[in-house]
Motif scaffolding. Structure first.
Motif, PDB file in Angstrom:
ATOM      1  N   PHE A   1      39.396   4.003  18.316  1.00 30.18           N
ATOM      2  CA  PHE A   1      39.365   5.434  18.032  1.00 30.18           C
ATOM      3  C   PHE A   1      40.340   6.186  18.940  1.00 30.18           C
ATOM      4  O   PHE A   1      41.149   6.999  18.488  1.00 30.18           O
ATOM      5  CB  PHE A   1      37.928   5.912  18.283  1.00 30.18           C
ATOM      6  CG  PHE A   1      37.718   7.387  18.168  1.00 30.18           C
ATOM      7  CD1 PHE A   1      37.591   7.977  16.935  1.00 30.18           C
ATOM      8  CD2 PHE A   1      37.628   8.175  19.304  1.00 30.18           C
ATOM      9  CE1 PHE A   1      37.384   9.341  16.829  1.00 30.18           C
ATOM     10  CE2 PHE A   1      37.424   9.532  19.200  1.00 30.18           C
ATOM     11  CZ  PHE A   1      37.301  10.116  17.959  1.00 30.18           C
ATOM     12  N   LEU A   2      40.284   5.854  20.219  1.00 32.35           N
ATOM     13  CA  LEU A   2      41.123   6.506  21.220  1.00 32.35           C
ATOM     14  C   LEU A   2      42.596   6.349  20.867  1.00 32.35           C
ATOM     15  O   LEU A   2      43.396   7.282  20.965  1.00 32.35           O
ATOM     16  CB  LEU A   2      40.824   5.848  22.568  1.00 32.35           C
ATOM     17  CG  LEU A   2      41.320   6.526  23.821  1.00 32.35           C
ATOM     18  CD1 LEU A   2      40.818   7.942  23.874  1.00 32.35           C
ATOM     19  CD2 LEU A   2      40.839   5.747  25.031  1.00 32.35           C
ATOM     20  N   ILE A   3      42.937   5.152  20.423  1.00 22.23           N
ATOM     21  CA  ILE A   3      44.333   4.875  20.136  1.00 22.23           C
ATOM     22  C   ILE A   3      44.790   5.569  18.858  1.00 22.23           C
ATOM     23  O   ILE A   3      45.927   6.027  18.748  1.00 22.23           O
ATOM     24  CB  ILE A   3      44.542   3.343  20.106  1.00 22.23           C
ATOM     25  CG1 ILE A   3      44.740   2.908  21.549  1.00 22.23           C
ATOM     26  CG2 ILE A   3      45.722   2.945  19.239  1.00 22.23           C
ATOM     27  CD1 ILE A   3      44.779   1.481  21.793  1.00 22.23           C
ATOM     28  N   ARG A   4      43.865   5.718  17.896  1.00 20.09           N
ATOM     29  CA  ARG A   4      44.231   6.444  16.681  1.00 20.09           C
ATOM     30  C   ARG A   4      44.473   7.920  16.996  1.00 20.09           C
ATOM     31  O   ARG A   4      45.318   8.564  16.391  1.00 20.09           O
ATOM     32  CB  ARG A   4      43.141   6.279  15.621  1.00 20.09           C
ATOM     33  CG  ARG A   4      43.269   4.960  14.868  1.00 20.09           C
ATOM     34  CD  ARG A   4      42.214   4.838  13.817  1.00 20.09           C
ATOM     35  NE  ARG A   4      40.894   4.700  14.406  1.00 20.09           N
ATOM     36  CZ  ARG A   4      39.801   5.258  13.919  1.00 20.09           C
ATOM     37  NH1 ARG A   4      39.880   6.003  12.842  1.00 20.09           N
ATOM     38  NH2 ARG A   4      38.646   5.082  14.503  1.00 20.09           N
ATOM     39  N   VAL A   5      43.708   8.456  17.930  1.00 25.57           N
ATOM     40  CA  VAL A   5      43.937   9.849  18.328  1.00 25.57           C
ATOM     41  C   VAL A   5      45.249   9.957  19.099  1.00 25.57           C
ATOM     42  O   VAL A   5      46.060  10.856  18.880  1.00 25.57           O
ATOM     43  CB  VAL A   5      42.758  10.372  19.194  1.00 25.57           C
ATOM     44  CG1 VAL A   5      43.030  11.787  19.670  1.00 25.57           C
ATOM     45  CG2 VAL A   5      41.470  10.329  18.406  1.00 25.57           C
TER      46      VAL A   5
END
Lengths: 281, 322
Positions: B149-153
């Motif tokens: 999730f963090l990386i998609r953001v």
């Protein structure tokens, strides 16, 4: 609206582009020679090299994997019990509270659950001396607690789809409940156990907010390290890490999907064989 | 409280026949299976909220722990209970918190709406696609969820910033002359939330649309209904359960979201999750953070849970009638 309406097709194209272009750009720029993530400076593996020399990131990745494996296992254990209770135990005193506690973590903002469990650890430590400081143990407990809710839902829905006459038959033939569970129920819900474990593992590996509350100063997980470096700015090293994570996740999904597909086929074939034998008799 | 086998006689009325399987587990085994997860949830889920409630009535102090005790022995003789509403007065007196609360609702509402507008045609398209590619399309919707999730953001930072990919592209194409300021605005937060939670919108929509009886649409068309009208009169009402479920799945996490407003929204985007985080990690004011949490629970989580149980009852009623 027909099958091939141009509106639907363009909506799908736009939607999937929206979902995938950012990830693809991330991957492309992980091979960028330049330090600027937005200007192409030639192909290079150098950020991967730097990534594998970054002790802090590697250490954090190890911590994250350890926590994810432990909390996924614990969550699967507890979630299976909880799923069994919800699907098979009928009524008991305190059932409403129990099902409330199962579903609540999923509607609770993470900042609240994180804060709450941290304060719980602080108070527990004051009262009993345990947990001595915060770290891997406290993070694992926090992750288990929220992941367990998801595992419960997965197991519960599998159990309620399952034909319980098989269990009944085994009981009628005199099998003890524990034996029925391990010989009949468990093998049938095994795919749900696997997907529950994988879900819990991913949730744990990915979590930042709850982890930040439950973590002590000495234990940093991968998302925590990534978050603090991302806050300082974009770096191609994070792109390289992202690429590795995306490739690993995709591979895991493909393998898991293939295994589940094959198991489903085997199950179907076994069912058909059983039915055919029945007919022959 | 745990009520192991206490309720056993009642279950005989329970329609689920496999209840028999567990009934014979005996009081000991059955009670144990209930007790373990029950105890875990009481200790690590319910009790923590009571502690948050307690600390929200304490006062901030410099020390370890950084709050005043609620119950204290005075001179070893009598018990003193000290409850302070300071944190709550502070909370409701300061415009920042109220503004952050309403801004969170606003951002979550509009992101949910945008996700619905984008997700509905996608879900519809997948549900009407050929069976052979349907599963593949569904997999493509779910796949991003399994990556970080963090990386998609994070991916959006490189796209949206002033000298980022989007601005470079638009300037190269000659659409704009000056870079658009998107990163560190609410616009970026909307994009981030829709992006991160789109799969949660599509999946429930897909599952209701896929089950829909197409002959109803054909009947409407045969009776002279225009396609657009048939959609509004037949498809849309029938997919209402999916719309509600999808909107809840997006709205709920969006309201309390911390990562997206923090990374994409910049300092000016106020959201309640960010306020709680800052109160705890930056100001180290545990009572204030606890008070924010309690207020969030009362004004956000409780209404959502009430709505959900209302929804579940409506559905059960509809099923009985159907």
């Amino acid at each position: 609206m027909t099958n091939r309406s141009p509106f639907l097709i363009s909506a799908l194209a736009f939607g999937f582009a929206f979902l995938y272009v950012p990830i693809l750009l991330l991957i492309v720029f992980s091979f960028n020679e330049s330090k600027l993530v937005t200007v192409w400076g030639g192909f290079s593996f150098k950020w991967y090299g730097e990534l594998f020399q970054d002790e802090q990131l590697l250490g954090a990745a190890k911590v994250s994997l350890l926590i994810a494996a432990m909390s996924a296992t614990l969550a699967t254990l507890l979630g299976t019990m909880a799923g069994l209770i919800m699907a098979r135990f009928g009524r008991f005193k305190g059932r409403t509270l129990f099902s409330g506690m199962i579903t609540a973590p999923m509607v609770m903002p993470e900042v609240i659950t994180g804060l709450a469990i941290l304060l719980m650890f602080v108070v527990l430590e004051e009262l009993t001396g345990w947990p001595d400081g915060r770290g891997i143990t406290t993070i694992t407990i926090a992750h288990t607690t929220f992941a367990m809710a998801y595992v419960t839902i997965v197991i519960q829905s599998r159990l309620s789809q399952m034909d319980d006459s098989v269990e009944e038959a085994a009981m009628d033939l005199g099998a003890r409940p524990l034996k029925v569970f391990f010989l009949i129920t468990l093998p049938i819900i095994a795919p749900a156990l696997v997907s529950g474990w994988l879900l819990a593992f991913t949730l744990s590996l990915d979590d930042l907010v709850t982890t930040s509350f439950a973590a002590g100063p000495s234990s940093s997980t991968l998302p925590m390290v990534v978050f603090s470096s991302v806050r300082l700015g974009v770096t191609p090293k994070i792109n390289a890490l992202a690429t590795i994570l995306v490739v690993l996740a995709t591979m895991a999904i493909v393998v898991a999907g293939y295994i589940m597909h094959r198991q489903e086929q085997q199950r179907k074939r076994a069912m058909q064989r059983a039915l055919a034998e029945q007919d022959a008799m | 409280m745990l009520g192991g086998g206490g309720g056993a006689p009642k279950e005989r009325r329970h329609p689920n026949s496999a209840g028999a399987a567990t009934r014979r587990l005996g009081v000991g085994g059955r009670g144990l299976v209930i007790a373990v997860p029950y105890f875990w949830l009481l200790l690590f889920f319910l009790a923590p909220f009571l502690i948050v409630l307690k600390i929200s009535f304490a006062e901030f102090q410099v020390g370890v722990p950084p709050y005043t005790p609620l119950v204290e022995w005075v001179d070893d003789q009598y018990l003193q209970i000290r409850m302070s509403f300071a944190s709550y007065f502070y909370l409701f007196g300061d415009e920042l918190y109220v503004a952050a609360y309403f801004n969170s609702l606003k951002i979550a509402f509009f992101s949910t709406l945008f996700a619905l507008l984008l997700g509905y045609p996608m879900a519809y398209g997948i549900a009407r696609a050929d069976k052979s590619i349907r599963n593949l399309l569904l997999l493509a919707v779910v796949l991003p969820f399994w990556t970080s999730f963090l990386i998609r953001v994070y991916a959006w930072i490189g796209i949206l910033k002033n000298n980022g990919l989007l601005n470079n592209f638009l300037m190269w194409a000659g659409v704009i002359n000056e870079p658009l300021e998107i990163l560190n605005t609410e616009m970026a937060v909307y994009i981030g939330i829709v992006y991160a939670y789109l799969p949660f919108m599509i999946l429930p929509l897909y599952s209701t649309l896929e089950k829909m009886d197409m002959s109803l649409l054909e009947a409407a068309m045969d009776l002279g209904c225009r396609p657009w009208k048939a959609f509004l009169k037949v498809t849309l009402p029938l997919s209402m359960p999916g719309i509600v479920a999808g909107c809840m799945l997006v709205f709920i996490p969006a309201v309390g979201e911390f990562v997206i407003p923090d990374l994409l929204g910049g300092a000016d985007t106020l959201m309640i999750g960010k306020v709680l985080w800052a109160e705890f990690f930056n100001n180290r004011d545990w009572p204030a953070a606890s008070a924010v949490a309690v207020a969030m629970l009362v004004f956000l989580v409780v209404p959502i849970m009430l709505f959900q149980s209302y929804q579940a009852r409506q559905e059960a009623k509809a099923k009985e009638q159907g």
